[in-house]
Design a protein around this motif. Sequence first.
Motif, mmCIF file in Angstrom:
data_model
loop_
_atom_site.group_PDB
_atom_site.id
_atom_site.type_symbol
_atom_site.label_atom_id
_atom_site.label_comp_id
_atom_site.label_asym_id
_atom_site.label_seq_id
_atom_site.Cartn_x
_atom_site.Cartn_y
_atom_site.Cartn_z
ATOM 1 N N ARG A 259 0.833 -1.213 0.000
ATOM 2 C CA ARG A 259 0.000 0.000 0.000
ATOM 3 C C ARG A 259 0.863 1.256 0.000
ATOM 4 O O ARG A 259 2.012 1.241 0.426
ATOM 5 C CB ARG A 259 -0.917 0.021 1.229
ATOM 6 N N THR A 260 0.252 2.340 -0.440
ATOM 7 C CA THR A 260 0.976 3.614 -0.438
ATOM 8 C C THR A 260 0.969 4.199 0.973
ATOM 9 O O THR A 260 0.137 3.845 1.812
ATOM 10 C CB THR A 260 0.323 4.634 -1.382
ATOM 11 N N LYS A 261 1.869 5.120 1.184
ATOM 12 C CA LYS A 261 1.957 5.802 2.469
ATOM 13 C C LYS A 261 0.636 6.520 2.777
ATOM 14 O O LYS A 261 0.143 6.481 3.902
ATOM 15 C CB LYS A 261 3.120 6.803 2.430
ATOM 16 N N ALA A 262 0.052 7.152 1.780
ATOM 17 C CA ALA A 262 -1.202 7.888 1.959
ATOM 18 C C ALA A 262 -2.333 6.952 2.383
ATOM 19 O O ALA A 262 -3.140 7.295 3.260
ATOM 20 C CB ALA A 262 -1.577 8.625 0.682
ATOM 21 N N GLU B 12 -4.302 7.097 6.001
ATOM 22 C CA GLU B 12 -5.766 7.191 6.026
ATOM 23 C C GLU B 12 -6.378 6.115 6.927
ATOM 24 O O GLU B 12 -7.256 6.399 7.741
ATOM 25 C CB GLU B 12 -6.321 7.072 4.601
ATOM 26 N N VAL B 13 -5.898 4.894 6.811
ATOM 27 C CA VAL B 13 -6.423 3.796 7.636
ATOM 28 C C VAL B 13 -6.107 4.026 9.109
ATOM 29 O O VAL B 13 -6.970 3.843 9.977
ATOM 30 C CB VAL B 13 -5.845 2.438 7.164
ATOM 31 N N LEU C 260 -5.587 6.875 10.645
ATOM 32 C CA LEU C 260 -6.413 7.971 11.145
ATOM 33 C C LEU C 260 -7.863 7.545 11.354
ATOM 34 O O LEU C 260 -8.504 7.978 12.318
ATOM 35 C CB LEU C 260 -6.333 9.178 10.203
ATOM 36 N N GLU C 261 -8.390 6.705 10.471
ATOM 37 C CA GLU C 261 -9.757 6.196 10.647
ATOM 38 C C GLU C 261 -9.879 5.430 11.957
ATOM 39 O O GLU C 261 -10.836 5.608 12.706
ATOM 40 C CB GLU C 261 -10.141 5.279 9.478
ATOM 41 N N HIS C 262 -8.903 4.583 12.230
ATOM 42 C CA HIS C 262 -8.932 3.804 13.471
ATOM 43 C C HIS C 262 -8.737 4.696 14.692
ATOM 44 O O HIS C 262 -9.360 4.477 15.728
ATOM 45 C CB HIS C 262 -7.892 2.688 13.429
ATOM 46 N N ALA C 263 -7.888 5.699 14.576
ATOM 47 C CA ALA C 263 -7.659 6.613 15.698
ATOM 48 C C ALA C 263 -8.912 7.426 16.009
ATOM 49 O O ALA C 263 -9.234 7.652 17.179
ATOM 50 C CB ALA C 263 -6.483 7.538 15.389
ATOM 51 N N LYS C 264 -9.630 7.854 14.977
ATOM 52 C CA LYS C 264 -10.877 8.604 15.192
ATOM 53 C C LYS C 264 -11.931 7.740 15.874
ATOM 54 O O LYS C 264 -12.717 8.226 16.671
ATOM 55 C CB LYS C 264 -11.427 9.115 13.860
ATOM 56 N N ALA C 265 -11.949 6.467 15.564
ATOM 57 C CA ALA C 265 -12.967 5.556 16.097
ATOM 58 C C ALA C 265 -12.627 5.019 17.481
ATOM 59 O O ALA C 265 -13.503 4.507 18.171
ATOM 60 C CB ALA C 265 -13.166 4.386 15.136
ATOM 61 N N ASN C 266 -11.373 5.152 17.903
ATOM 62 C CA ASN C 266 -10.959 4.538 19.160
ATOM 63 C C ASN C 266 -9.992 5.473 19.893
ATOM 64 O O ASN C 266 -8.857 5.657 19.475
ATOM 65 C CB ASN C 266 -10.287 3.188 18.861
ATOM 66 N N ARG C 267 -10.468 6.048 21.026
ATOM 67 C CA ARG C 267 -9.636 6.996 21.778
ATOM 68 C C ARG C 267 -8.363 6.359 22.313
ATOM 69 O O ARG C 267 -7.338 7.012 22.447
ATOM 70 C CB ARG C 267 -10.435 7.606 22.931
ATOM 71 N N THR C 268 -8.410 5.069 22.623
ATOM 72 C CA THR C 268 -7.217 4.388 23.124
ATOM 73 C C THR C 268 -6.134 4.384 22.054
ATOM 74 O O THR C 268 -4.967 4.676 22.343
ATOM 75 C CB THR C 268 -7.553 2.942 23.553
ATOM 76 N N ILE C 269 -6.517 4.076 20.840
ATOM 77 C CA ILE C 269 -5.550 4.095 19.735
ATOM 78 C C ILE C 269 -5.039 5.517 19.523
ATOM 79 O O ILE C 269 -3.840 5.730 19.322
ATOM 80 C CB ILE C 269 -6.173 3.521 18.442
#
Length: 193
Positions: free
Chosen positions: A29-32, A36-37, A39-48
């Motif tokens: 996968r590309t860096k971008a 993106e992935v 950041l999606e997980h970080a937005k959905a999970n405060r622990t992450i």
Amino acid sequence: MAKRKSKAIAKVSKTTSAVDRLGKALARRTKAELIEVILEHAKANRTIMRELEARFDVEAPPNELVAATRQAIADATDFDEREINYNFDYDYEAYDTIKRNFGRLVAMNHLREAMDLSLELMKAGSYQVEMSDEGLMTDDIEQCLQVVIDAVRNSHLPAAAATAWSAAMLKADRVGFICDKELQALEQAGAKK
């Protein structure tokens, strides 16, 4: 029969693991895409989100730091009221975030905000200790508060402000022993000035 099972087990152990397969897929996968992935997980999970902020030493302006600390206090001190008088699980990583953020606020010369937040932590944290069986989170709470206590002790705050804060902290402690000696000493030192 036994030989077939052992051959099957040997084949499974020789195959790549799920982690290895995921690693190979991510490497393509590309860096971008990876950012993106994440950041999606970080937005959905405060622990992450907290883990990533700590790992990569993400700076935040004071107002965002105050909000993040307030959220970490809520996460750290949360418990299921059905588990009162048990050694319930708690978010010790959130306590690490509180401690780190208190240090950051102090370093940014936002001691008053750290003092206000530490009062919130004392109220919610001492309630959590009171409701637990053994108060296992007491050390975590004290480590967080010690950052602010040390900063107040070494600050140029007026003695009356330090004394008032110490008194408020002692009053907010529902169990009567969280950083009690340090806060009493700070209160007495302020009274002597």
